[in-house]
Design an enzyme around this catalytic site. Structure first.
Site, short mmCIF file in Angstrom:
data_model
loop_
_atom_site.label_atom_id
_atom_site.label_comp_id
_atom_site.label_asym_id
_atom_site.label_seq_id
_atom_site.Cartn_x
_atom_site.Cartn_y
_atom_site.Cartn_z
N ASP B 142 -2.10 3.43 52.21
CA ASP B 142 -1.16 3.80 53.27
C ASP B 142 -1.82 4.69 54.31
OD1 ASP B 142 0.84 2.34 52.20
OD2 ASP B 142 1.79 4.01 51.14
N CYS B 143 -2.64 5.62 53.84
CA CYS B 143 -3.28 6.54 54.79
C CYS B 143 -4.58 5.99 55.36
CB CYS B 143 -3.49 7.90 54.15
SG CYS B 143 -4.11 7.81 52.48
#
Ligand code: SF4
Ligand code: SF4
Lengths: 150, 398
Positions: B142-143
């Site tokens: 996600d990051c």
């Protein structure tokens, strides 16, 4: 008197004609066969060390060329890339003719192309790719001797 | 209180270096000085002795950070010029190891393999300012959503590049021969059968740890010449072992101490960091290292006065004994004998060849000497010295 190492390549068409003996008979040259390899009906390769007067060597080689022999000068084939060489000396223990040798006390390595017989050992041994990597003859072939004379 | 007649501290020597009047000589020059004036006078006169070595040092590599991409990426595989770098560290950090071959290298499938390009060559190319091809992949998070990234980069483009070698500078090493009946291809070079040639390593009398055999002055924080730039000793290297047989002068009679070193790759030069390819064995990196040794007292003067004829090297068979991890040395020879180009073994002459470059080692010792003389290079005092053994002292005479 000078000396020069040359590679003679005989194509199959001229392979069985006597020629080399004329170098000594007509041109007064002394020759050492350093290596020879005959592939029957295809080609023959002979590594010769020629000794004699400069102009006689030239004329003798010209005679061979006129007869269809391909001549290659070892000095043109083996080269040291000076900026790749770190003067480690590793090649010097394997060079059969001391063409590569150590100069003491600084232990720098010099290359004398006139002594080189293009055996390819230094190309195989040099970790830095400084020596041209060629192999005219298998350096470890059966019966190969370490000396320069036949 | 001291047992010595001459007593100097690193701080005093540094003060002299700053003033430009420290006396600095190479380990080669020191031999003659100690021989002529004796250890006490030599210690009074000389403040620093510089050493040097240049050779293939396998346990080497570099930490590279290639900067955050846009969008961000957490690289899980990294290849530089098709050589894999270890990426299990952080998002855009990796470690390129010197002996990692190219992904598609035929290795020893056609024997002997040539190993023409590997991690060591990547490091050399970076230092030489050449562009290298960086290729990374990721599983995506996600990051860190980006899944693959490719770019041509140079050393300048990398935010950080740190040479960090877990083991360099072997104190002493073997002289390798081959008693088997076939040619072998080793990390000690090509060895012809039946002891036709002998290869040896290290720069002998110029070698850093042979000039400080008990590591009295070398330790964590020692500032050194590394790959043409400045580096530091960060501890004992892997396999560091002070407990090996020593001759009367305290000098080890075989591989013993080692150094872990690091330095900023950006200050280094490809003259002193070279990719190496060892036929039939693998690829690696040749590293130039120079260590300055403060002459604190007459004992250090005597240690640094060591010459090639006083350093014993074990002759080891790489045809059978070494690969099988059996047997001991076949005998001992000195660097003095090895450097003549011929040793006697089993009653016959065997030609010898060095693996490490003495002339480059000398260049390193001379460069380090001029750096110190110019006042720009101060000695780094060891915060902790390396594990050692006690020294009983020199034999009474001489
Ligand atoms: S092995 Fe290569 S680098 Fe070493 S001295 Fe020979 S040519 Fe130079
Ligand atoms: S090719 Fe053979 S003879 Fe020529 S320099 Fe190299 S090792 Fe010596």
């Amino acid at each position: 008197m000078t000396s020069r190492n040359v590679l003679l390549i005989f194509k199959s068409s001229i392979m069985y004609k006597p020629r080399i003996y004329r170098l000594s008979k007509d041109y007064d040259l002394v020759f050492n066969i350093l290596e020879a390899k005959i592939l029957p009906r295809r080609e023959g390769r002979i590594l010769l060390e020629l000794q004699g007067e400069e102009d006689q060597i030239e004329r003798g080689l010209q005679f061979l060329e006129e007869g269809g022999v391909v001549i290659e000068y070892l000095a043109d084939k083996i080269l040291r890339e000076e900026d790749r060489c770190v003067h480690c000396g590793e090649c010097t223990g394997l060079c059969p003719t001391a063409a590569l040798s150590v100069v003491r006390p600084r232990m720098e390595v010099v290359f004398d192309v006139n002594k080189c017989v293009a055996c390819g050992m230094c190309g195989l041994a040099c970790p830095y790719g400084a020596m041209t990597d060629i192999k005219l003859f298998d350096p470890f072939a059966e019966g190969r001797t370490a000396g320069t004379n036949p | 209180m001291s047992e010595f007649r001459v007593n100097k501290t690193v701080a005093e020597i540094n003060a002299k270096i700053k003033q430009g009047n420290a006396v600095v000589v190479t380990a080669e020059e020191m031999i003659g000085i100690v021989r002529e004036s004796g250890a006490v006078k030599a210690a009074q006169k000389v403040d620093v002795v510089t050493t040097g070595t240049f050779g293939i040092m396998c346990s080497s590599g570099a930490f590279l950070n290639f900067g955050h991409t846009k969008p961000r990426m957490r690289a899980s595989k990294v290849f530089i010029n098709r050589v894999e770098a270890y990426a299990g560290i952080a998002a855009v950090d990796c470690y390129i190891g010197a002996t990692q071959p190219r992904d598609d290298d035929p290795l020893n499938k056609v024997f002997p393999g040539r190993f023409r390009y590997g991690g060591g060559h990547v490091i050399e190319d970076l230092v030489a300012g050449k562009q290298v091809h960086l290729e990374t992949t990721s599983y995506g998070t996600d990051c860190y959503p980006l899944r693959s990234y490719e770019a041509m980069v140079t050393l300048k483009d990398l935010p950080n590049a740190i040479l960090l070698n877990p083991r360099n500078c072997y104190q002493n090493y073997n002289c390798a021969v081959n008693l088997s009946k076939k040619t072998i291809y080793t990390y000690m070079g090509i060895l012809r059968p039946e002891c036709a040639n002998a290869n040896y390593s290290t720069s002998g009398q110029l070698s850093p740890l042979l000039n400080d055999p008990f590591y009295r002055t070398i330790g964590i924080g020692t500032r050194i010449f590394l790959g043409g730039g400045i580096g530091y000793v960060i501890g004992p290297g892997t396999q560091h072992n002070p407990r090996v047989p020593r001759s009367e002068n305290g000098v080890v009679m075989g591989g013993a101490g080692t150094l872990a070193v690091m330095g900023d790759l950006k200050g280094m030069s490809s003259s002193f960091l070279r990719g190496a390819s060892m036929t039939g064995y693998g690829c690696s990196l040749s590293v130039g290292v120079g260590v300055p040794i403060p002459i604190l007292d007459e004992e250090m003067a005597r240690f640094t006065g060591v010459s090639d004829d006083q350093i014993q090297v074990p002759v080891v068979d790489y045809g059978f004994d070494y690969p099988e991890a059996k047997g001991g040395p076949l005998g001992y020879v000195t660097y003095g004998q090895l450097k003549t180009g011929e040793i006697e073994f089993d009653g016959r002459a065997v030609s010898t060849a060095p693996m490490s470059s003495y002339s480059k080692a000398l260049e390193i010792a001379e460069t380090l000497k001029s750096w110190i003389q110019s006042g720009q290079f101060l000695l780094g005092e060891a915060q902790e010295t390396l594990p050692s053994v006690p020294f009983a002292g020199f034999p009474a005479k001489g």
